[in-house]
Design a protein around this motif. Structure first.
Motif, PDB file in Angstrom:
ATOM      1  N   ASN A   6     -25.185  -3.359  58.643  1.00  0.00           N
ATOM      2  CA  ASN A   6     -24.438  -2.278  57.997  1.00  0.00           C
ATOM      3  C   ASN A   6     -24.892  -0.904  58.490  1.00  0.00           C
ATOM      4  O   ASN A   6     -24.093   0.026  58.606  1.00  0.00           O
ATOM      5  CB  ASN A   6     -24.599  -2.352  56.478  1.00  0.00           C
TER       6      ASN A   6
ATOM      7  N   THR B  53     -18.459  -5.973  61.807  1.00  0.00           N
ATOM      8  CA  THR B  53     -18.613  -4.747  61.032  1.00  0.00           C
ATOM      9  C   THR B  53     -18.567  -3.500  61.910  1.00  0.00           C
ATOM     10  O   THR B  53     -18.195  -2.430  61.441  1.00  0.00           O
ATOM     11  CB  THR B  53     -19.941  -4.790  60.250  1.00  0.00           C
TER      12      THR B  53
ATOM     13  N   ASN C 292     -18.736   0.433  55.767  1.00  0.00           N
ATOM     14  CA  ASN C 292     -19.827   1.089  56.496  1.00  0.00           C
ATOM     15  C   ASN C 292     -19.300   1.776  57.752  1.00  0.00           C
ATOM     16  O   ASN C 292     -19.658   2.916  58.052  1.00  0.00           O
ATOM     17  CB  ASN C 292     -20.901   0.057  56.850  1.00  0.00           C
TER      18      ASN C 292
END
Length: 312
Positions: free
Chosen positions: A178, A234, A242
């Motif tokens: 993250n 991510t 994030n």
């Protein structure tokens, strides 16, 4: 075997929805009025209708009677939740990612008073899981028998779980990626390009491996779903909160303060971890400074590019 999900954020709701297509599931939330009436979590997961097998409840004691309890509350709220309930006879699955700022502990340590603890982590977006799109996750549990039992009960035709006994490695992968995602978002938000993002991902992964080694995690774990897999997802999609925070930081635009972004707290926690273990984590430190407003993007770029040249 009965299953309950504690926490009706997007991820908790998505897990409850996909599991309720196979068996009866209780989803606990403090306020269930609108969800119970509309059979949908309009605020967190709009457009996804609850299956008939999904029971929405605000009675925590009832939910905690389930054989397997999936806990999907925000990481920074996990400690207070664990202190408020008796989990000593429960099999619990932590479904949050991050490091508790007050204790610098991961989810399994925060939930250590439970009878049996597992961790569910890996590359996934709530919307994908809820809509039945194929997703693979890591289920980490130090007790392999418990891991096998939870794996068999929580897997579905579209949600495939891979077991691991390396809880620390799985937790660290889910937490640290993250921080790197914020950095990648900042790079793209500032218009620095995909090549720069690739550099941040790669050097960030090296820092993730360095932290994992310091905590005794297995190197193979970081190469799997909970590490490299989650990092890839991510850092490359604006479905990631994030990554979106990073985009805002890089572009100099406002970000909704009501949105939970675990990477921001994890970046701060890593400052303590780095100091305690004498680790050099320049990229993670730069992200922490960006999040806290100690650096702007120009300063962040100059700080990283001015570092001494070295071997990879």
């Amino acid at each position: 075997m009965s299953i309950a999900v504690i926490g009706a954020g997007a991820f908790g709701t998505a897990l409850a929805v996909t599991l309720a297509r196979e068996t009866s599931v209780t989803l606990w939330a403090r306020n269930v009025g609108e969800m119970a009436v509309k059979r949908e979590n309009v605020a967190r997961l709009p457009g996804v209708t609850f299956p008939d097998n999904l029971i929405v409840s605000d009675q925590l004691e009832t939910a905690l009677k389930a054989d397997i309890v999936l806990i999907a509350v925000p990481m920074q709220a996990l400690s207070s939740f664990a202190a408020s309930v008796d989990l000593s006879r429960k099999t619990v699955v932590a479904c949050c990612k991050g490091i508790d700022l007050s204790t610098i502990r991961g989810p399994s340590a925060v939930l250590s008073k439970a009878n049996r603890v597992a961790v569910l982590t890996g590359p996934s977006f709530a919307a994908d899981i809820a809509r039945g799109l194929p997703t693979a996750l890591t289920l980490a549990c130090s007790d392999d028998d418990t891991g096998r039992m939870v794996q068999s009960q929580v897997s579905t035709p579209t949600l495939r779980l891979y077991r691991s006994t390396d809880v620390v490695g799985a937790e660290l992968g889910g937490a640290l990626k993250n921080v790197i995602a914020i950095g990648c978002g900042a790079v793209i938000g500032a218009g620095l390009g995909d090549s720069a993002r690739a550099a941040v991902m790669t050097r960030g992964f090296a820092e993730m491996q360095k932290v994992a080694a310091a905590f005794g995690a297995e190197a193979e774990t970081l190469m799997g779903l909970s590490g490299l897999g989650d990092l890839t997802l991510t850092c490359t999609s604006d479905q990631s909160r994030n990554y979106r925070l990073g985009l805002a930081l890089g572009a100099g635009t406002e970000f909704d303060a009501e949105i939970t972004v675990e990477g921001a707290a994890t970046a701060r926690a890593l400052q303590h971890v780095a100091a305690a273990h004498k680790l050099e984590l320049p990229l993670c430190a730069t992200v922490a400074d960006l999040v806290d407003g100690q650096l702007d993007m120009r300063g962040a770029m100059e700080q990283l590019l001015a570092r001494p040249l070295k071997e990879e």
